[in-house]
Design an enzyme around this catalytic site. Structure first.
Site, short mmCIF file in Angstrom:
data_model
loop_
_atom_site.label_atom_id
_atom_site.label_comp_id
_atom_site.label_asym_id
_atom_site.label_seq_id
_atom_site.Cartn_x
_atom_site.Cartn_y
_atom_site.Cartn_z
CB SER A 117 -0.67 -0.08 1.43
OG SER A 117 -1.61 1.08 1.48
CD GLU A 165 -5.66 -3.05 -5.04
OE1 GLU A 165 -5.54 -1.94 -3.72
OE2 GLU A 165 -5.11 -4.82 -4.45
CG HIS A 190 -5.85 -1.90 -0.46
ND1 HIS A 190 -5.26 -1.09 -1.30
CD2 HIS A 190 -5.20 -1.56 0.61
CE1 HIS A 190 -3.79 -1.08 -0.98
NE2 HIS A 190 -4.33 -0.38 0.47
#
Length: 297
Positions: free
Chosen positions: A147, A240, A270
């Site tokens: 991320s 996502e 995600h």
């Protein structure tokens, strides 16, 4: 998709959709909730954790019972630049350590908004410099990040390419957030499918990270030149809102002549790897990461 997987995904989606955002509870409470949720994800008992410091940066070695003592992974955790820690990501990093037969260094970089850009990136650079200073000649050094941590990893790599610094043997980017302008089509196309993120929340988070130009290549590192980069594995979930970040990066890497492996996982969200304890696709994706790292180191 099996009935069991569908049932597990439904339960995870309900959990993710019910979680409060930093907007609703404030950043401190949001961080505490993330830390509390990590209690449900205890690392394998075979993992030995060795805390230490790199100057002022809190760090830990995560050591599987059996591992290649010459193979190191630097893990950069996610959390939108505003949350996340050693504790919140220890289980995921430990699973990657076991899958890769490697020792993993995980650490706490400074978080926004108290420490806006470039403080977190400065800490990442400090840790990478320490590892290369101490282990480059005798070890294979790899980079894994998820991320926002993957954004920091890519910004680190971009700086190494510019400055001519030593590159990791390979890098793995999990659901990377690397375009903080949040302008790609998947933000709209997947807004009803993504149980975790939204364009609105991401734009708010980006502004907590920095008030500078979001197109700056160190802030949105997808805007960098990647000529000369070492092999990269990118994993992203089909559903996502950030999936286009991965697709665009993959094309840029290919255009730069890089070795890149892009995996878009059907039906996933995600950083689904975080739920590997419950989700077989999480365990499978981590196994793929381990195979990739062992291939190059």
């Amino acid at each position: 998709m099996s009935k069991m997987t569908s049932h597990i995904l439904s339960a995870i989606f309900r959990h993710l959709k019910s979680r409060p955002t930093f907007e609703s509870v404030g950043i401190e409470s949001y961080r505490k909730l993330l830390e509390k949720s990590a209690i449900a994800f205890k690392p394998n008992k075979s993992i030995k954790a060795e805390p230490f410091r790199i100057k002022a940066i809190e760090a830990q070695w995560l050591l599987p019972l059996h591992h290649n003592k010459k193979r190191i992974i630097i893990y950069i955790h996610g959390g939108g630049y505003i949350a996340g820690s050693i504790n919140s990501h220890r289980d995921l990093a430990s699973r990657i350590a076991i899958a890769s037969d490697a020792k993993v260094l995980i650490f706490n970089y400074r978080l926004a908004p108290e420490h806006p850009f470039p403080d977190g990136l400065t800490d990442v650079r400090e840790v990478y410099q320490w590892v290369t200073d101490n282990f480059q000649d005798s070890h294979k050094i790899n980079l894994v990040a998820d991320s926002a941590g993957a954004g920091l990893a890519l910004a680190l790599l971009s700086g190494l390419l510019t400055d001519g610094g030593p590159l990791p043997v390979c890098s793995v980017l999990i659901s990377p957030w690397i375009d903080l302008e949040c302008k790609n089509n998947s933000h709209v196309e997947n807004r009803e499918k993504d149980p975790m993120l939204s364009q609105h929340i991401l734009k708010k988070t980006a502004r907590l990270y920095t008030d500078k130009d979001l197109s700056d290549p160190l802030i949105s590192p997808v805007n960098n030149n990647f000529t000369g980069i070492s092999p990269v594995l990118i994993q992203a979930g089909e559903n996502e809102v950030l999936v286009d970040d991965s697709k665009i990066l993959s094309k840029k890497l290919i255009d730069a002549g890089a070795t890149v492996q892009l995996e878009i996982w059907k039906g996933m969200f995600h950083v689904w790897h975080y739920f590997a304890r419950y989700l077989s696709e999480g365990r499978q994706a981590i196994e793929q990461i381990g195979n990739f790292i062992k291939k190059y180191s």
